[in-house]
Design a protein around this motif. Structure first.
Motif, PDB file in Angstrom:
ATOM      1  N   ALA A  43      68.570  21.905  44.998  1.00 16.29           N
ATOM      2  CA  ALA A  43      67.732  21.428  46.097  1.00 16.29           C
ATOM      3  C   ALA A  43      66.243  21.396  45.735  1.00 16.29           C
ATOM      4  CB  ALA A  43      67.943  22.310  47.329  1.00 16.29           C
ATOM      5  N   GLY A  44      65.890  21.866  44.542  1.00 12.88           N
ATOM      6  CA  GLY A  44      64.485  21.876  44.138  1.00 12.88           C
ATOM      7  C   GLY A  44      63.792  23.203  44.340  1.00 12.88           C
ATOM      8  N   VAL A  45      64.571  24.249  44.569  1.00  6.47           N
ATOM      9  CA  VAL A  45      63.997  25.592  44.702  1.00  6.47           C
ATOM     10  C   VAL A  45      63.863  26.164  43.294  1.00  6.47           C
ATOM     11  CG1 VAL A  45      64.297  27.904  45.665  1.00  6.47           C
ATOM     12  CG2 VAL A  45      65.039  25.895  46.986  1.00  6.47           C
ATOM     13  N   VAL A  46      62.639  26.554  42.932  1.00  6.94           N
ATOM     14  CA  VAL A  46      62.404  27.068  41.582  1.00  6.94           C
ATOM     15  C   VAL A  46      62.359  28.590  41.541  1.00  6.94           C
ATOM     16  CG1 VAL A  46      61.304  24.958  40.755  1.00  6.94           C
ATOM     17  CG2 VAL A  46      59.905  26.746  41.795  1.00  6.94           C
ATOM     18  N   ASP A  47      62.121  29.213  42.697  1.00  9.39           N
ATOM     19  CA  ASP A  47      62.170  30.672  42.774  1.00  9.39           C
ATOM     20  C   ASP A  47      62.448  31.049  44.222  1.00  9.39           C
ATOM     21  OD1 ASP A  47      62.074  33.340  41.888  1.00  9.39           O
ATOM     22  OD2 ASP A  47      59.940  33.515  42.334  1.00  9.39           O
ATOM     23  N   PHE A  58      62.363  39.413  54.487  1.00  7.55           N
ATOM     24  CA  PHE A  58      61.315  38.434  54.251  1.00  7.55           C
ATOM     25  C   PHE A  58      61.712  37.647  53.018  1.00  7.55           C
ATOM     26  CE2 PHE A  58      57.158  37.685  52.044  1.00  7.55           C
ATOM     27  CZ  PHE A  58      56.688  36.705  52.896  1.00  7.55           C
ATOM     28  N   MET A  59      61.791  36.320  53.122  1.00  8.06           N
ATOM     29  CA  MET A  59      62.181  35.468  51.995  1.00  8.06           C
ATOM     30  C   MET A  59      61.002  34.595  51.592  1.00  8.06           C
ATOM     31  SD  MET A  59      65.369  32.797  51.537  1.00  8.06           S
ATOM     32  CE  MET A  59      65.112  31.990  53.100  1.00  8.06           C
ATOM     33  N   ILE A  60      60.725  34.584  50.291  1.00  8.91           N
ATOM     34  CA  ILE A  60      59.706  33.715  49.704  1.00  8.91           C
ATOM     35  C   ILE A  60      60.441  32.681  48.861  1.00  8.91           C
ATOM     36  CG2 ILE A  60      57.691  33.570  48.189  1.00  8.91           C
ATOM     37  CD1 ILE A  60      57.337  36.620  48.677  1.00  8.91           C
ATOM     38  N   MET A  61      60.177  31.415  49.132  1.00 11.13           N
ATOM     39  CA  MET A  61      60.860  30.334  48.427  1.00 11.13           C
ATOM     40  C   MET A  61      59.814  29.404  47.830  1.00 11.13           C
ATOM     41  SD  MET A  61      63.880  27.941  50.006  1.00 11.13           S
ATOM     42  CE  MET A  61      62.855  27.043  51.152  1.00 11.13           C
ATOM     43  N   GLU A  62      59.805  29.296  46.514  1.00 15.80           N
ATOM     44  CA  GLU A  62      58.921  28.360  45.809  1.00 15.80           C
ATOM     45  C   GLU A  62      59.747  27.122  45.479  1.00 15.80           C
ATOM     46  OE1 GLU A  62      55.663  28.740  45.002  1.00 15.80           O
ATOM     47  OE2 GLU A  62      55.450  30.838  45.582  1.00 15.80           O
ATOM     48  N   VAL A  63      59.207  25.949  45.817  1.00 17.74           N
ATOM     49  CA  VAL A  63      59.954  24.707  45.616  1.00 17.74           C
ATOM     50  C   VAL A  63      59.120  23.713  44.816  1.00 17.74           C
ATOM     51  CG1 VAL A  63      61.237  25.059  47.765  1.00 17.74           C
ATOM     52  CG2 VAL A  63      59.173  23.654  47.792  1.00 17.74           C
ATOM     53  N   ASP A  64      59.814  22.785  44.165  1.00 18.21           N
ATOM     54  CA  ASP A  64      59.110  21.734  43.439  1.00 18.21           C
ATOM     55  C   ASP A  64      58.961  20.500  44.325  1.00 18.21           C
ATOM     56  OD1 ASP A  64      61.519  20.254  43.337  1.00 18.21           O
ATOM     57  OD2 ASP A  64      61.962  20.879  41.278  1.00 18.21           O
ATOM     58  N   ASP A  68      63.256  18.872  49.840  1.00 18.70           N
ATOM     59  CA  ASP A  68      63.152  18.321  51.185  1.00 18.70           C
ATOM     60  C   ASP A  68      64.020  19.200  52.082  1.00 18.70           C
ATOM     61  OD1 ASP A  68      64.051  16.878  53.542  1.00 18.70           O
ATOM     62  OD2 ASP A  68      63.224  15.065  52.644  1.00 18.70           O
ATOM     63  N   PRO A  69      63.428  19.894  53.057  1.00 25.82           N
ATOM     64  CA  PRO A  69      64.211  20.805  53.908  1.00 25.82           C
ATOM     65  C   PRO A  69      65.387  20.121  54.610  1.00 25.82           C
ATOM     66  CG  PRO A  69      61.864  21.114  54.284  1.00 25.82           C
ATOM     67  CD  PRO A  69      62.003  19.911  53.408  1.00 25.82           C
ATOM     68  N   SER A  70      65.193  18.888  55.057  1.00 25.34           N
ATOM     69  CA  SER A  70      66.285  18.171  55.731  1.00 25.34           C
ATOM     70  C   SER A  70      67.421  17.865  54.761  1.00 25.34           C
ATOM     71  CB  SER A  70      65.777  16.867  56.347  1.00 25.34           C
ATOM     72  OG  SER A  70      64.804  17.132  57.312  1.00 25.34           O
TER      73      SER A  70
END
Length: 116
Positions: A43-47, A58-64, A68-70
């Motif tokens: 989905a493009g999540v890098v971390d 608590f969740m931290i999500m780094e994306v490229d 796209d959330p949808s």
């Protein structure tokens, strides 16, 4: 220049020490189902990191730039293994009191940044 973006979310675990121990065991290094890790990366999540204090997560999500959330929601809804994982995790999780109907992880609002 980095094109990554950060999203932060919160969710509660049920306040039961045995369930919390089980939840953490499912998320220990190398224990998350490989299909789940792959779906996150696809989905493009890098971390992605989850922290816990008491029963609040608590969740931290780094994306490229491809994230796209949808699209991620659609991918998850059509992936039987992700649906199986989410159903299993709901045994341990509970919605925040202010969550919308059916909302598990609630987006957090950034209220401070060091270099503002």
């Amino acid at each position: 220049m980095s094109t990554s973006r950060r999203f932060c979310f919160s969710c509660d675990l049920k306040d039961d020490s045995q369930l919390m121990t089980e939840y953490k065991a499912y998320h220990a290094q190398g224990k998350v189902w490989p299909e789940i890790t792959q779906s996150i990366k696809d989905a493009g999540v890098v971390d992605l990191q989850i922290y816990l204090t008491g029963n609040r997560m608590f969740m931290i999500m780094e994306v490229d730039e491809t994230f796209d959330p949808s699209k991620k929601a659609e991918m998850d809804a059509s992936n039987p293994k992700v649906q199986e994982w989410e159903e299993l995790m709901w045994k341990y999780q509970q919605a925040l009191p202010w969550a919308k109907e059916g909302e598990k992880w609630v987006p957090m609002e950034k209220v401070y940044k060091l270099d503002w």
